[in-house]
Motif scaffolding. Structure first.
Motif, PDB file in Angstrom:
ATOM      1  N   LYS A  78     -42.089  82.228   8.141  1.00 23.24           N
ATOM      2  CA  LYS A  78     -42.901  82.151   9.360  1.00 23.24           C
ATOM      3  C   LYS A  78     -43.400  80.726   9.582  1.00 23.24           C
ATOM      4  CE  LYS A  78     -42.881  86.619  10.099  1.00 23.24           C
ATOM      5  NZ  LYS A  78     -42.731  87.376  11.291  1.00 23.24           N
ATOM      6  N   VAL A  79     -42.605  79.757   9.100  1.00 26.29           N
ATOM      7  CA  VAL A  79     -42.967  78.343   9.241  1.00 26.29           C
ATOM      8  C   VAL A  79     -41.787  77.597   9.850  1.00 26.29           C
ATOM      9  CG1 VAL A  79     -43.615  76.213   8.028  1.00 26.29           C
ATOM     10  CG2 VAL A  79     -44.491  78.424   7.217  1.00 26.29           C
ATOM     11  N   TYR A  80     -42.035  76.938  10.960  1.00 25.96           N
ATOM     12  CA  TYR A  80     -41.065  75.986  11.523  1.00 25.96           C
ATOM     13  C   TYR A  80     -41.649  74.594  11.367  1.00 25.96           C
ATOM     14  CZ  TYR A  80     -38.007  79.293  14.033  1.00 25.96           C
ATOM     15  OH  TYR A  80     -37.107  80.275  14.366  1.00 25.96           O
ATOM     16  N   ILE A  81     -40.805  73.656  10.934  1.00 30.84           N
ATOM     17  CA  ILE A  81     -41.220  72.259  10.809  1.00 30.84           C
ATOM     18  C   ILE A  81     -40.220  71.413  11.572  1.00 30.84           C
ATOM     19  CG2 ILE A  81     -41.752  70.343   9.250  1.00 30.84           C
ATOM     20  CD1 ILE A  81     -42.067  72.502   7.008  1.00 30.84           C
ATOM     21  N   GLU A  82     -40.706  70.685  12.556  1.00 30.01           N
ATOM     22  CA  GLU A  82     -39.861  69.756  13.301  1.00 30.01           C
ATOM     23  C   GLU A  82     -40.015  68.367  12.687  1.00 30.01           C
ATOM     24  OE1 GLU A  82     -39.466  67.570  17.646  1.00 30.01           O
ATOM     25  OE2 GLU A  82     -41.164  68.876  17.263  1.00 30.01           O
ATOM     26  N   PHE A  83     -38.909  67.765  12.322  1.00 27.38           N
ATOM     27  CA  PHE A  83     -38.911  66.399  11.787  1.00 27.38           C
ATOM     28  C   PHE A  83     -38.379  65.471  12.872  1.00 27.38           C
ATOM     29  CE2 PHE A  83     -38.582  69.180   8.116  1.00 27.38           C
ATOM     30  CZ  PHE A  83     -39.527  68.639   7.260  1.00 27.38           C
ATOM     31  N   ARG A  84     -39.147  64.446  13.183  1.00 26.13           N
ATOM     32  CA  ARG A  84     -38.748  63.537  14.254  1.00 26.13           C
ATOM     33  C   ARG A  84     -38.872  62.092  13.797  1.00 26.13           C
ATOM     34  NH1 ARG A  84     -42.233  63.403  19.161  1.00 26.13           N
ATOM     35  NH2 ARG A  84     -43.009  65.293  18.174  1.00 26.13           N
ATOM     36  N   ASP A  85     -37.774  61.357  13.923  1.00 24.05           N
ATOM     37  CA  ASP A  85     -37.726  59.933  13.583  1.00 24.05           C
ATOM     38  C   ASP A  85     -37.922  59.143  14.875  1.00 24.05           C
ATOM     39  OD1 ASP A  85     -37.316  57.472  12.416  1.00 24.05           O
ATOM     40  OD2 ASP A  85     -35.404  58.004  11.505  1.00 24.05           O
ATOM     41  N   VAL A  86     -39.011  58.402  14.964  1.00 20.98           N
ATOM     42  CA  VAL A  86     -39.364  57.676  16.179  1.00 20.98           C
ATOM     43  C   VAL A  86     -39.025  56.194  16.010  1.00 20.98           C
ATOM     44  CG1 VAL A  86     -41.287  57.040  17.689  1.00 20.98           C
ATOM     45  CG2 VAL A  86     -41.194  59.316  16.688  1.00 20.98           C
ATOM     46  N   ALA A  87     -38.443  55.632  17.041  1.00 23.08           N
ATOM     47  CA  ALA A  87     -38.153  54.190  17.032  1.00 23.08           C
ATOM     48  C   ALA A  87     -39.472  53.409  17.032  1.00 23.08           C
ATOM     49  CB  ALA A  87     -37.312  53.816  18.253  1.00 23.08           C
ATOM     50  N   ARG A  88     -39.483  52.274  16.347  1.00 19.31           N
ATOM     51  CA  ARG A  88     -40.700  51.483  16.196  1.00 19.31           C
ATOM     52  C   ARG A  88     -41.328  51.103  17.542  1.00 19.31           C
ATOM     53  NH1 ARG A  88     -41.443  50.143  11.122  1.00 19.31           N
ATOM     54  NH2 ARG A  88     -42.715  48.311  11.449  1.00 19.31           N
ATOM     55  N   GLU A  89     -40.492  50.854  18.539  1.00 17.39           N
ATOM     56  CA  GLU A  89     -41.034  50.476  19.847  1.00 17.39           C
ATOM     57  C   GLU A  89     -41.647  51.671  20.592  1.00 17.39           C
ATOM     58  OE1 GLU A  89     -36.552  51.096  20.487  1.00 17.39           O
ATOM     59  OE2 GLU A  89     -37.793  50.122  18.968  1.00 17.39           O
ATOM     60  N   ASN A  90     -41.425  52.868  20.087  1.00 17.69           N
ATOM     61  CA  ASN A  90     -41.953  54.072  20.738  1.00 17.69           C
ATOM     62  C   ASN A  90     -43.169  54.656  20.036  1.00 17.69           C
ATOM     63  OD1 ASN A  90     -39.970  53.943  22.713  1.00 17.69           O
ATOM     64  ND2 ASN A  90     -38.551  55.179  21.534  1.00 17.69           N
ATOM     65  N   MET A  91     -43.776  53.889  19.132  1.00 14.24           N
ATOM     66  CA  MET A  91     -44.996  54.342  18.447  1.00 14.24           C
ATOM     67  C   MET A  91     -46.064  53.263  18.603  1.00 14.24           C
ATOM     68  SD  MET A  91     -46.460  56.739  16.563  1.00 14.24           S
ATOM     69  CE  MET A  91     -45.153  57.708  15.827  1.00 14.24           C
ATOM     70  N   GLY A  92     -47.153  53.619  19.284  1.00 11.87           N
ATOM     71  CA  GLY A  92     -48.249  52.685  19.479  1.00 11.87           C
ATOM     72  C   GLY A  92     -49.251  52.769  18.342  1.00 11.87           C
ATOM     73  N   TYR A  93     -49.908  51.634  18.070  1.00 14.85           N
ATOM     74  CA  TYR A  93     -50.934  51.574  17.024  1.00 14.85           C
ATOM     75  C   TYR A  93     -51.733  50.290  17.218  1.00 14.85           C
ATOM     76  CZ  TYR A  93     -53.027  51.140  12.362  1.00 14.85           C
ATOM     77  OH  TYR A  93     -53.909  50.995  11.319  1.00 14.85           O
ATOM     78  N   ASP A  94     -53.013  50.403  17.235  1.00 17.99           N
ATOM     79  CA  ASP A  94     -53.919  49.255  17.287  1.00 17.99           C
ATOM     80  C   ASP A  94     -53.621  48.332  18.472  1.00 17.99           C
ATOM     81  OD1 ASP A  94     -56.069  47.690  16.475  1.00 17.99           O
ATOM     82  OD2 ASP A  94     -54.881  46.533  15.018  1.00 17.99           O
ATOM     83  N   GLY A  95     -53.375  48.926  19.637  1.00 18.06           N
ATOM     84  CA  GLY A  95     -53.187  48.142  20.858  1.00 18.06           C
ATOM     85  C   GLY A  95     -51.816  47.537  21.045  1.00 18.06           C
ATOM     86  N   LYS A  96     -50.888  47.883  20.165  1.00 15.01           N
ATOM     87  CA  LYS A  96     -49.503  47.377  20.305  1.00 15.01           C
ATOM     88  C   LYS A  96     -48.560  48.452  19.768  1.00 15.01           C
ATOM     89  CE  LYS A  96     -50.415  44.534  16.214  1.00 15.01           C
ATOM     90  NZ  LYS A  96     -51.860  44.468  16.115  1.00 15.01           N
ATOM     91  N   THR A  97     -47.303  48.115  19.630  1.00 15.80           N
ATOM     92  CA  THR A  97     -46.369  49.054  19.002  1.00 15.80           C
ATOM     93  C   THR A  97     -45.985  48.509  17.641  1.00 15.80           C
ATOM     94  OG1 THR A  97     -44.295  48.078  19.777  1.00 15.80           O
ATOM     95  CG2 THR A  97     -45.426  49.593  21.296  1.00 15.80           C
ATOM     96  N   PHE A  98     -45.317  49.343  16.849  1.00 16.67           N
ATOM     97  CA  PHE A  98     -44.885  48.870  15.534  1.00 16.67           C
ATOM     98  C   PHE A  98     -43.739  47.865  15.642  1.00 16.67           C
ATOM     99  CE2 PHE A  98     -47.383  52.446  14.135  1.00 16.67           C
ATOM    100  CZ  PHE A  98     -47.915  52.012  12.951  1.00 16.67           C
ATOM    101  N   ALA A  99     -43.160  47.734  16.832  1.00 11.82           N
ATOM    102  CA  ALA A  99     -42.105  46.742  17.040  1.00 11.82           C
ATOM    103  C   ALA A  99     -42.723  45.396  17.447  1.00 11.82           C
ATOM    104  CB  ALA A  99     -41.134  47.203  18.128  1.00 11.82           C
ATOM    105  N   GLY A 100     -43.990  45.388  17.729  1.00 12.70           N
ATOM    106  CA  GLY A 100     -44.661  44.137  18.100  1.00 12.70           C
ATOM    107  C   GLY A 100     -45.502  44.285  19.340  1.00 12.70           C
TER     108      GLY A 100
END
Length: 100
Positions: A78-100
């Motif tokens: 009764k557990v589904y787990i979705e694993f998703r690999d996100v491109a660095r430019e598509n993840m924001g953090y601290d006012g920028k993305t991980f791609a810069g």
């Protein structure tokens, strides 16, 4: 619930080889879920990562989360787990993305 969340954070960090400082765990408890046409304990999970999403790591996370969720009466079937690999430019953090 906090202890589960802390344990899940460590599990994900260790399984994916990521610093725990970049792991976020959110639990939405007491939601209605219909699984196979029936109500009862179930879980829908998402693991989103910049890299490290692969068969070996996913198996570690899946096994660990299913074991942990069993403590709440949720069977692995009764557990589904979705694993998703996100491109660095598509993840924001601290006012920028991980791609810069």
């Amino acid at each position: 619930m906090k202890e589960f969340m802390k344990a899940a954070s460590k599990l994900v960090a260790n399984s994916l080889g990521k610093p725990e400082s970049y792991v976020a765990v959110v639990v939405q408890d007491n939601l209605d879920i219909i699984w196979g046409g029936e109500t009862g304990p179930a879980a829908m999970c998402q693991v989103v990562s910049l890299g490290s999403i692969n068969l070996e790591n996913n198996k570690k996370v899946s096994a660990g989360l299913c074991k942990m969720l069993k403590e709440f009466g949720i069977e692995g079937t009764k557990v589904y787990i979705e694993f998703r690999d996100v491109a660095r430019e598509n993840m924001g953090y601290d006012g920028k993305t991980f791609a810069g």
